[in-house]
Design an enzyme around this catalytic site. Sequence first.
Site, mmCIF file in Angstrom:
data_model
loop_
_atom_site.group_PDB
_atom_site.id
_atom_site.type_symbol
_atom_site.label_atom_id
_atom_site.label_comp_id
_atom_site.label_asym_id
_atom_site.label_seq_id
_atom_site.Cartn_x
_atom_site.Cartn_y
_atom_site.Cartn_z
ATOM 1 N N SER A 22 -18.115 -34.925 15.795
ATOM 2 C CA SER A 22 -16.967 -35.677 15.290
ATOM 3 C C SER A 22 -15.757 -34.792 15.045
ATOM 4 C CB SER A 22 -17.349 -36.369 13.971
ATOM 5 O OG SER A 22 -16.216 -36.954 13.356
ATOM 6 N N TYR B 162 -19.310 -37.528 5.214
ATOM 7 C CA TYR B 162 -19.547 -37.768 6.639
ATOM 8 C C TYR B 162 -19.226 -36.524 7.462
ATOM 9 C CZ TYR B 162 -18.840 -39.514 11.384
ATOM 10 O OH TYR B 162 -18.889 -39.674 12.743
ATOM 11 N N ASN C 133 -3.164 -47.887 6.008
ATOM 12 C CA ASN C 133 -3.334 -46.975 4.871
ATOM 13 C C ASN C 133 -2.220 -45.934 4.902
ATOM 14 O OD1 ASN C 133 -5.858 -48.138 4.026
ATOM 15 N ND2 ASN C 133 -6.818 -47.115 5.756
ATOM 16 N N ARG D 82 -5.963 -43.462 2.197
ATOM 17 C CA ARG D 82 -7.398 -43.579 2.014
ATOM 18 C C ARG D 82 -8.011 -42.205 1.788
ATOM 19 N NH1 ARG D 82 -10.883 -46.336 6.750
ATOM 20 N NH2 ARG D 82 -10.518 -44.283 7.704
#
Length: 329
Positions: free
Chosen positions: A128, A152, A213, A287
């Site tokens: 990621s 995460y 956001n 966020r």
Amino acid sequence: MNFPSLENKKVLVTGGAGFIGSNLCEFLLTQKAKVVCLDNFSTGHKHNLTAFYEDENFKLIEGDIRDLETCQEACKGIDFILHQAALGSVPRSINDPITTSQVNIDGFLNMLVAARDQSVKRFVYAASSSTYGDSESLPKVEDKIGKPLSPYAITKYVNELYADIFHRTYGLDTIGLRYFNVFGRKQDPNGAYAAVIPKFVIQFMNYESPIINGDGTYSRDFTYIDNVIQMNMRAITTTNKEALNQVYNTAVGDRITITSMAEDLRSFLSKYDKKIEKVEILHGPNRAGDIPHSLASIDKAKTKLAYVPTHRFSEGLQKAVEWYWENLK
């Protein structure tokens, strides 16, 4: 896209009922590969697999990567693994770091152990872009990362460390693909942790104002699903030994602000329904855990894997919008 033959090669796709996994299953079947899908349907959907059930080259195992015995069984006779199973979403990991860790780290380790034990030839996994964390340098280059900004992100970085150790210690060949904001057909627009593009699509189609956001200046390297399929195929078929046991940015190498993305989305959807033109785009607070900007360098993927993106952002977005309109309206 032309790749070396996968005919009669046995490929395990974990998380194969999910957005990316089901697209990979579909493409692999067109390449005459024998596909095994492992999924527990916690976030994936059985309807993503419906078209494959009658294909003699497709097999579904309903099971959880947190169970080592299930992983061992799924890996028997497998040539290549495309490991997509994970609990995605930064907000989900902030709300429930324990389950995120259990799936993304413990489950990942189970899959590595099973791949080792069953003598799998190559283990390709979904890494990621969140691994870049608080690094402010742009574009993002694989060997320069910062501190993770969410649970995460930590789990995905740990995946890279474990993959490296399994190569060094056990000789398992791995390739990690750092996905950058993947979007496209079959991406779920529903649920608390839906990705921004499908979420905004369904809101526009319902004449509801999407909420960005922050002020909308954050930017992303949005990557169409076909580019991701290509990277996975190049990762399992490459004969370049120097390409193995590396991580690669899986992206386009362009960035667009969230505001521009939302405006483009509204524009493309308005071609199907003029009333969408009048839907206002709103803004909310930033966020927690969000990276301000992501832009990938894809030089390494180009050099070692011969990767060339086939879809820029605008082209991919138009194709995604067409799919959503046909399938959700």
